[in-house]
Motif scaffolding. Sequence first.
Motif, PDB file in Angstrom:
ATOM      1  N   VAL A 126     -15.321 -12.792 -18.623  1.00  0.00           N
ATOM      2  CA  VAL A 126     -13.801 -13.047 -18.543  1.00  0.00           C
ATOM      3  C   VAL A 126     -13.321 -12.057 -17.638  1.00  0.00           C
ATOM      4  N   PHE A 156     -23.796 -15.527 -16.864  1.00  0.00           N
ATOM      5  CA  PHE A 156     -23.840 -15.739 -18.249  1.00  0.00           C
ATOM      6  C   PHE A 156     -24.198 -16.787 -19.030  1.00  0.00           C
ATOM      7  N   TRP A 216     -20.037  -0.010 -25.263  1.00  0.00           N
ATOM      8  CA  TRP A 216     -19.302   0.219 -23.727  1.00  0.00           C
ATOM      9  C   TRP A 216     -19.123   1.462 -23.249  1.00  0.00           C
ATOM     10  N   LEU A 240     -18.616  -9.861 -23.522  1.00  0.00           N
ATOM     11  CA  LEU A 240     -17.954 -11.338 -23.824  1.00  0.00           C
ATOM     12  C   LEU A 240     -16.207 -11.041 -22.450  1.00  0.00           C
ATOM     13  N   GLU A 241     -16.052  -9.722 -22.978  1.00  0.00           N
ATOM     14  CA  GLU A 241     -14.801  -9.450 -22.064  1.00  0.00           C
ATOM     15  C   GLU A 241     -15.014  -8.818 -20.720  1.00  0.00           C
ATOM     16  N   LEU A 258     -27.090 -15.479 -28.308  1.00  0.00           N
ATOM     17  CA  LEU A 258     -26.468 -17.169 -29.047  1.00  0.00           C
ATOM     18  C   LEU A 258     -27.529 -17.081 -30.161  1.00  0.00           C
ATOM     19  N   PHE A 289     -22.539  -6.372 -32.208  1.00  0.00           N
ATOM     20  CA  PHE A 289     -21.394  -7.007 -31.928  1.00  0.00           C
ATOM     21  C   PHE A 289     -20.399  -5.982 -30.780  1.00  0.00           C
ATOM     22  N   LEU A 290     -20.129  -5.248 -31.307  1.00  0.00           N
ATOM     23  CA  LEU A 290     -19.264  -4.443 -30.319  1.00  0.00           C
ATOM     24  C   LEU A 290     -20.156  -4.823 -28.842  1.00  0.00           C
ATOM     25  N   MET A 322     -25.778 -15.490 -22.132  1.00  0.00           N
ATOM     26  CA  MET A 322     -25.122 -16.642 -23.439  1.00  0.00           C
ATOM     27  C   MET A 322     -26.458 -16.963 -24.755  1.00  0.00           C
ATOM     28  N   LEU A 344     -18.274 -21.252 -27.564  1.00  0.00           N
ATOM     29  CA  LEU A 344     -20.194 -20.999 -26.719  1.00  0.00           C
ATOM     30  C   LEU A 344     -20.490 -22.036 -28.085  1.00  0.00           C
ATOM     31  N   LYS A 379     -28.822  -8.021 -37.650  1.00  0.00           N
ATOM     32  CA  LYS A 379     -28.449  -7.339 -39.021  1.00  0.00           C
ATOM     33  C   LYS A 379     -29.740  -7.835 -39.785  1.00  0.00           C
ATOM     34  N   TRP A 405      -8.770 -12.908 -29.807  1.00  0.00           N
ATOM     35  CA  TRP A 405      -8.339 -13.636 -28.407  1.00  0.00           C
ATOM     36  C   TRP A 405      -9.979 -13.989 -28.514  1.00  0.00           C
ATOM     37  N   LEU A 406     -11.037 -13.705 -28.893  1.00  0.00           N
ATOM     38  CA  LEU A 406     -12.428 -13.549 -28.802  1.00  0.00           C
ATOM     39  C   LEU A 406     -12.602 -15.114 -29.069  1.00  0.00           C
ATOM     40  N   LEU A 440     -27.305 -11.757 -31.450  1.00  0.00           N
ATOM     41  CA  LEU A 440     -25.916 -11.828 -32.478  1.00  0.00           C
ATOM     42  C   LEU A 440     -26.659 -11.399 -33.911  1.00  0.00           C
ATOM     43  N   PHE A 441     -27.574 -11.926 -34.564  1.00  0.00           N
ATOM     44  CA  PHE A 441     -27.498 -12.214 -35.663  1.00  0.00           C
ATOM     45  C   PHE A 441     -29.075 -10.807 -36.051  1.00  0.00           C
ATOM     46  N   PHE A 457     -14.911  -7.559 -37.916  1.00  0.00           N
ATOM     47  CA  PHE A 457     -15.479  -6.732 -36.873  1.00  0.00           C
ATOM     48  C   PHE A 457     -14.077  -7.219 -35.884  1.00  0.00           C
ATOM     49  N   PHE A 514     -21.330  -6.803 -28.173  1.00  0.00           N
ATOM     50  CA  PHE A 514     -21.532  -8.143 -28.076  1.00  0.00           C
ATOM     51  C   PHE A 514     -20.264  -8.616 -27.274  1.00  0.00           C
ATOM     52  N   GLU A 515     -18.639  -7.796 -27.920  1.00  0.00           N
ATOM     53  CA  GLU A 515     -17.410  -7.691 -27.515  1.00  0.00           C
ATOM     54  C   GLU A 515     -17.653  -7.256 -25.702  1.00  0.00           C
ATOM     55  N   PHE A 563     -22.542 -13.441 -42.025  1.00  0.00           N
ATOM     56  CA  PHE A 563     -22.602 -13.098 -41.033  1.00  0.00           C
ATOM     57  C   PHE A 563     -21.188 -13.597 -39.698  1.00  0.00           C
TER      58      PHE A 563
END
Lengths: 612, 49
Positions: free
Chosen positions: A81, A91, A160, A77-78, A99, A70-71, A95, B26, A106, B18-19, A103-104, B10, A73-74, B3
Motif C-alpha cells: 500500500v 504483489f 516488522w 500489505l502495508e 492466500l 499474520f503479522l 499474494m 484480494l 496454523k 483498514w486492512l 496465511l493458513f 488479530f 502478512f500485515e 481462521f
Amino acid sequence: MRILGLSAFYHDSAAALVVDGRVVAAAQEERFTRKKHDSGFPAQAIAYCLAEGGLTLDDIDHVAFYDKPFLKFERLLETYVAFAPRGFRSFRMAMPVWLREKLFQKDLIGRELKDIAANGFDPSGKLLFSEHHLSHAASAFYPSPFDEAAVLTMDGVGEWATTSVAHGRGNRLEVLKEIHFPHSLGLLYSAFTYYTGFKVNSGEYKLMGLAPYGEPRYVQRILDHLIDVKPDGSFRLDQRYFDYCTGLTMTNDRFARLFGQPARRPEDLLTPFHMDVAASIQAVTEEVVLRLARSLRRELGLPHLCLAGGVALNCVANGKLVEEGIFERVWIQPASGDAGGALGAALAAHYLDREQPRRVPNGLDAMDGAYLGPTYGTAEVERRLTAAGARFEVLDDEALLDATAEALADGRAVGWMQGRMEFGPRALGNRSILADPRSPAMQRTLNLRVKYRESFRPFAPSVLREDVVDWFALNTDSPYMLLTAGVRPDRRREMTADERSLFGIDKLNVPRSEIPAVTHVDYSARVQTVHRETNPRYHALLSRFKQRTGCPVLVNTSFNVRGEPIVCTPEDAFRCFMGTEIEVLVVGNCLLRKEAQDPGLAGDYKDAFELD
Amino acid sequence: MGFLGELWRFMAARKKFWLLPILLVLVLFGGLVVLSKGSAVAPFIYTVF
C-alpha cells in the motif's frame, strides 16, 4: 514441560526439543533431506528430535512456531500500500502464495503434525507463535551463561522488526525497542551480496570473506547515500536505492549508478572493485554494530551482551565487538540464523509463556557445544558403512587418534565424523574436514579439490582453548567459530615488497604465517576454541596432533562440498569422501583410506548439488 | 471459521481494520481466478463487452 520448537516455510527449517528448560535436541531439515536451506515443513527434524527425547508427539505439551504469519502478512500489505502502484509485479507473485498457503500456516502446521503423529495428535490449544525477533532474542539469552544481559538481535527481517534490543533477567526477557522494515542492516548487507553477484541468504559470508582483499573506499558514499546512521547506532535506509520493497531484486539502477557499475552477474569475474565494495559494506556494518553496542552498554549499564539473528553470524563484526571491550563478555548463539528461531521459540514458550523458572547454566552455556543432532553408535556405523560398500578398519580410541593425527601431519585431508551433529551453520569438529594448517598449499587444495569452491575463500582454524593465546590475538572462548581474531604477530611472516604488491587471490597464496592455510590476507582467522568439556574427542585429536607437530591448530571446514548440506549420516560422509579428494575418512572408530576403496563407488559428486 | 475469527481478533488487537477492504478485494479476485480458471479481470470484461 516438553516443548517442540519449529522454524519453517522461509529458509533453514529446523526443529528443537526443550524438556524442562534443557535443550535435548535440535537439527535443521536440510541435513536430512539433503536440500540446502530446505524451507519445507521439518518433518524429519521433528522425528529425530522426538526420537532423541524418547517421546512421541502426544507427549509434547506445546509446539512453538518461530514467527507470526499474520503479522508478516500485515507488513506485506502495508508495504504494498505504501509503495503502490509500484510493486505490482511483486504483489502479484506474492499474494497467491499467501492466500493459498502462508496465511493458513496454523492449519498447515496442525495438519502436518497430525500426519506424522502415530495416533491422532490434536494440535488445538498446543500451538504457540512467537515473534521472530523474540525467538532470536530467546535463543540468544536463555542458553547464555548470564543471569542478566543486554540482548541485541539483527537480521534481514522477521515480521516488522529488523533489529531489536531486549533486556533479559532470570526467566524474563523484555523487548525494549526495535527498528522496523524496510530499514534493515541485514537487508543492506544482502543488497551488497546481490550487487557483488552472490546469492542472497547464503552468499553473505562470501562477501565477508572477500572484504579483506579490498580497501574500504566506498564507506563515505554508503554513509552519504544509502544509510543514515545515528550516534546511537539506529539507522534508516534510503529506499530510492533499493528494490526489495517493490521489485524482485535487492538493488536498482540508481544503486548501480551510485557505484558506477551494474550488479555483477554470478559468472562474471571478481574484480578489485567488488573487493573494495565488500570491504566498504563490511566496515559500515561493523560501525553500526559497534555504535549499537556502545549505546546499549550506556543505556542498560549491563556488563554482558547476547547476540543472535543472521547479522550475528558476521564473525568479523563480532570480533571487532569483542576486541573493543564494550562489554565484559559477549555470548553469541551458534544457530543465529532462522534455524535457531526454532530453539528460541521453544525457549520463549517455556520461560515466557509457561513462566518456568530458569537456572543459569554452569560452564560455557546451555548449548552442549551445539552438538545437538543425531549420533550413530559403533555397531550402527559399521553396519551402515558395510552396506554402502565401504572398506574400513575398526581401531580402538588410542590407535584411531594416532592414525588420524599421523594422516593429518602427512598433509592428508581427513573427513572426521564423530558423535552428535552440530546445530547451526558451522561444523565444530563432529562433521568436519580437517587438515594441517602449516601447509602453504592446503588452502588451495582444499578449495579446489575437496570443497570445489571459490579459491578466494579462507579456512578457519580449530585451536585448543588452552593454547589460543599462543597463536591468536584472542583470550576468550570462541567455541562456535563466531569471532575472528588476528594471528599473533610473532607467528606472522612479513611479506616482501614484491609479495605485498600481489593482488587478491595471488596474495592469499603467499604464506603469511606459521599456519598459512588458516591465515587470511589481513592476517585474521575465524577461530574455534576447542574445549575438553564439550568435545573431548576432538580435543584429544588436537592434542595428539600437537604432540606430533608442536602445533595445536587444525584447519576445520564443514564436511560437505559447495552447495551441499553438511553430512549427517555415515552414508552421507562416505559418499562425500568417495566423490572428493578427501584421502582419509574417520567415522566413529572406523577408519577408511581412499586407496583401499572400490573406485567404482566414486560418483560424480562435484555437480551433484546446485551451487550456492 | 476459526481462521476468520483469528483474523478478526488479530485486526482488532492491532487496530488494523483498514486492512479489511484490501483483504476482501484480494479474496474476491482470488475467488474469481479460481472460478474463471483464467485471468481475474476476464469476467468483468465479458460483462462489459
